[in-house]
Design a protein around this motif. Structure first.
Motif, PDB file in Angstrom:
ATOM      1  N   PHE A 137      -1.903  10.691 -14.050  1.00 57.65           N
ATOM      2  CA  PHE A 137      -0.461  10.724 -14.252  1.00 57.65           C
ATOM      3  C   PHE A 137      -0.066   9.830 -15.421  1.00 57.65           C
ATOM      4  O   PHE A 137       0.818  10.174 -16.191  1.00 57.65           O
ATOM      5  CB  PHE A 137       0.293  10.280 -12.992  1.00 57.65           C
ATOM      6  N   GLY A 138      -0.708   8.684 -15.546  1.00 57.20           N
ATOM      7  CA  GLY A 138      -0.416   7.772 -16.646  1.00 57.20           C
ATOM      8  C   GLY A 138      -0.734   8.378 -18.000  1.00 57.20           C
ATOM      9  O   GLY A 138      -0.049   8.097 -18.989  1.00 57.20           O
ATOM     10  N   ASP A 139      -1.752   9.221 -18.055  1.00 56.97           N
ATOM     11  CA  ASP A 139      -2.096   9.891 -19.302  1.00 56.97           C
ATOM     12  C   ASP A 139      -1.062  10.948 -19.674  1.00 56.97           C
ATOM     13  O   ASP A 139      -0.816  11.217 -20.845  1.00 56.97           O
ATOM     14  CB  ASP A 139      -3.468  10.559 -19.197  1.00 56.97           C
ATOM     15  N   ARG A 140      -0.436  11.551 -18.659  1.00 56.59           N
ATOM     16  CA  ARG A 140       0.533  12.613 -18.912  1.00 56.59           C
ATOM     17  C   ARG A 140       1.955  12.107 -19.114  1.00 56.59           C
ATOM     18  O   ARG A 140       2.754  12.759 -19.753  1.00 56.59           O
ATOM     19  CB  ARG A 140       0.532  13.615 -17.756  1.00 56.59           C
ATOM     20  N   ARG A 141       2.255  10.961 -18.527  1.00 61.74           N
ATOM     21  CA  ARG A 141       3.620  10.431 -18.611  1.00 61.74           C
ATOM     22  C   ARG A 141       3.586   9.067 -19.272  1.00 61.74           C
ATOM     23  O   ARG A 141       2.712   8.250 -19.002  1.00 61.74           O
ATOM     24  CB  ARG A 141       4.212  10.271 -17.210  1.00 61.74           C
ATOM     25  N   GLU A 142       4.576   8.810 -20.094  1.00 58.41           N
ATOM     26  CA  GLU A 142       4.616   7.525 -20.782  1.00 58.41           C
ATOM     27  C   GLU A 142       4.848   6.384 -19.818  1.00 58.41           C
ATOM     28  O   GLU A 142       4.214   5.333 -19.921  1.00 58.41           O
ATOM     29  CB  GLU A 142       5.739   7.553 -21.824  1.00 58.41           C
ATOM     30  N   HIS A 143       5.735   6.574 -18.854  1.00 58.67           N
ATOM     31  CA  HIS A 143       6.041   5.505 -17.907  1.00 58.67           C
ATOM     32  C   HIS A 143       5.688   5.938 -16.496  1.00 58.67           C
ATOM     33  O   HIS A 143       6.444   6.626 -15.835  1.00 58.67           O
ATOM     34  CB  HIS A 143       7.530   5.128 -17.959  1.00 58.67           C
ATOM     35  N   TYR A 144       4.512   5.593 -16.091  1.00 50.92           N
ATOM     36  CA  TYR A 144       4.073   5.794 -14.712  1.00 50.92           C
ATOM     37  C   TYR A 144       3.537   4.450 -14.289  1.00 50.92           C
ATOM     38  O   TYR A 144       3.685   3.468 -14.974  1.00 50.92           O
ATOM     39  CB  TYR A 144       3.009   6.913 -14.633  1.00 50.92           C
ATOM     40  N   LYS A 145       2.918   4.293 -13.254  1.00 49.66           N
ATOM     41  CA  LYS A 145       2.427   3.034 -12.716  1.00 49.66           C
ATOM     42  C   LYS A 145       1.949   2.087 -13.721  1.00 49.66           C
ATOM     43  O   LYS A 145       1.683   1.840 -14.682  1.00 49.66           O
ATOM     44  CB  LYS A 145       1.343   3.305 -11.723  1.00 49.66           C
ATOM     45  N   ALA A 190      -9.784   8.226  -5.352  1.00 47.35           N
ATOM     46  CA  ALA A 190      -8.836   9.330  -5.541  1.00 47.35           C
ATOM     47  C   ALA A 190      -7.478   8.805  -6.007  1.00 47.35           C
ATOM     48  O   ALA A 190      -6.840   9.396  -6.893  1.00 47.35           O
ATOM     49  CB  ALA A 190      -8.683  10.122  -4.240  1.00 47.35           C
ATOM     50  N   TRP A 191      -7.028   7.688  -5.439  1.00 48.83           N
ATOM     51  CA  TRP A 191      -5.758   7.078  -5.840  1.00 48.83           C
ATOM     52  C   TRP A 191      -5.824   6.625  -7.288  1.00 48.83           C
ATOM     53  O   TRP A 191      -4.908   6.883  -8.069  1.00 48.83           O
ATOM     54  CB  TRP A 191      -5.423   5.907  -4.905  1.00 48.83           C
ATOM     55  N   ARG A 192      -6.898   5.931  -7.674  1.00 51.27           N
ATOM     56  CA  ARG A 192      -7.038   5.444  -9.053  1.00 51.27           C
ATOM     57  C   ARG A 192      -7.070   6.621 -10.033  1.00 51.27           C
ATOM     58  O   ARG A 192      -6.477   6.562 -11.103  1.00 51.27           O
ATOM     59  CB  ARG A 192      -8.308   4.604  -9.218  1.00 51.27           C
ATOM     60  N   LYS A 193      -7.762   7.697  -9.660  1.00 51.83           N
ATOM     61  CA  LYS A 193      -7.825   8.869 -10.528  1.00 51.83           C
ATOM     62  C   LYS A 193      -6.437   9.471 -10.692  1.00 51.83           C
ATOM     63  O   LYS A 193      -6.034   9.823 -11.802  1.00 51.83           O
ATOM     64  CB  LYS A 193      -8.802   9.897  -9.959  1.00 51.83           C
ATOM     65  N   ARG A 194      -5.688   9.577  -9.599  1.00 54.01           N
ATOM     66  CA  ARG A 194      -4.339  10.141  -9.663  1.00 54.01           C
ATOM     67  C   ARG A 194      -3.438   9.281 -10.536  1.00 54.01           C
ATOM     68  O   ARG A 194      -2.704   9.789 -11.390  1.00 54.01           O
ATOM     69  CB  ARG A 194      -3.752  10.291  -8.257  1.00 54.01           C
ATOM     70  N   VAL A 195      -3.497   7.967 -10.358  1.00 53.83           N
ATOM     71  CA  VAL A 195      -2.670   7.056 -11.163  1.00 53.83           C
ATOM     72  C   VAL A 195      -3.058   7.172 -12.637  1.00 53.83           C
ATOM     73  O   VAL A 195      -2.205   7.248 -13.515  1.00 53.83           O
ATOM     74  CB  VAL A 195      -2.814   5.595 -10.660  1.00 53.83           C
ATOM     75  N   ARG A 196      -4.342   7.198 -12.912  1.00 54.90           N
ATOM     76  CA  ARG A 196      -4.825   7.300 -14.294  1.00 54.90           C
ATOM     77  C   ARG A 196      -4.405   8.629 -14.920  1.00 54.90           C
ATOM     78  O   ARG A 196      -3.925   8.671 -16.057  1.00 54.90           O
ATOM     79  CB  ARG A 196      -6.346   7.158 -14.311  1.00 54.90           C
ATOM     80  N   VAL A 234       0.844  -1.199   0.000  1.00 57.08           N
ATOM     81  CA  VAL A 234       0.000   0.000   0.000  1.00 57.08           C
ATOM     82  C   VAL A 234       0.879   1.249   0.000  1.00 57.08           C
ATOM     83  O   VAL A 234       0.654   2.184  -0.778  1.00 57.08           O
ATOM     84  CB  VAL A 234      -0.977  -0.001   1.193  1.00 57.08           C
ATOM     85  N   GLU A 235       1.886   1.268   0.846  1.00 57.98           N
ATOM     86  CA  GLU A 235       2.777   2.420   0.927  1.00 57.98           C
ATOM     87  C   GLU A 235       3.489   2.656  -0.404  1.00 57.98           C
ATOM     88  O   GLU A 235       3.583   3.788  -0.882  1.00 57.98           O
ATOM     89  CB  GLU A 235       3.803   2.194   2.039  1.00 57.98           C
ATOM     90  N   MET A 236       3.970   1.561  -1.016  1.00 59.88           N
ATOM     91  CA  MET A 236       4.659   1.680  -2.295  1.00 59.88           C
ATOM     92  C   MET A 236       3.706   2.156  -3.394  1.00 59.88           C
ATOM     93  O   MET A 236       4.066   2.989  -4.227  1.00 59.88           O
ATOM     94  CB  MET A 236       5.294   0.339  -2.681  1.00 59.88           C
ATOM     95  N   ALA A 237       2.484   1.624  -3.400  1.00 61.01           N
ATOM     96  CA  ALA A 237       1.510   1.988  -4.428  1.00 61.01           C
ATOM     97  C   ALA A 237       1.080   3.449  -4.297  1.00 61.01           C
ATOM     98  O   ALA A 237       0.784   4.101  -5.301  1.00 61.01           O
ATOM     99  CB  ALA A 237       0.300   1.066  -4.365  1.00 61.01           C
ATOM    100  N   LEU A 238       1.037   3.959  -3.084  1.00 60.65           N
ATOM    101  CA  LEU A 238       0.662   5.352  -2.877  1.00 60.65           C
ATOM    102  C   LEU A 238       1.768   6.315  -3.302  1.00 60.65           C
ATOM    103  O   LEU A 238       1.505   7.481  -3.580  1.00 60.65           O
ATOM    104  CB  LEU A 238       0.292   5.599  -1.411  1.00 60.65           C
TER     105      LEU A 238
END
Length: 69
Positions: A61-69, A53-59, A14-18
């Motif tokens: 960031f993933g749209d803006r960066r090629e390599h994110y989560k 909120a976490w899923r939205k943030r990951v999504r 959880v800590e790593m995923a956040l």
């Protein structure tokens, strides 16, 4: 999957995923879980609003960066 993980391992996942600096690939390599399993763990460990909120943030960031989560 989560049944074999100790509470300490779940907490670490959880800590790593956040963290914005650790990818799903790194978590998978360290703990042997898939990205879908990570999402399932997060869903069970976080409150519903926090998970969304976490899923939205990951999504986002993933749209803006090629390599994110």
């Amino acid at each position: 999957m989560a049944a074999e993980l100790s509470p300490a391992q779940l907490s670490e996942i959880v800590e790593m995923a956040l963290s914005d600096h650790i990818s799903f690939t790194q978590i998978s390599a360290q703990h042997g879980v898939t990205p879908d399993q990570i999402k399932a763990i997060m869903r069970t460990q976080l409150k519903p609003g926090s998970y969304r909120a976490w899923r939205k943030r990951v999504r986002d960031f993933g749209d803006r960066r090629e390599h994110y989560k």
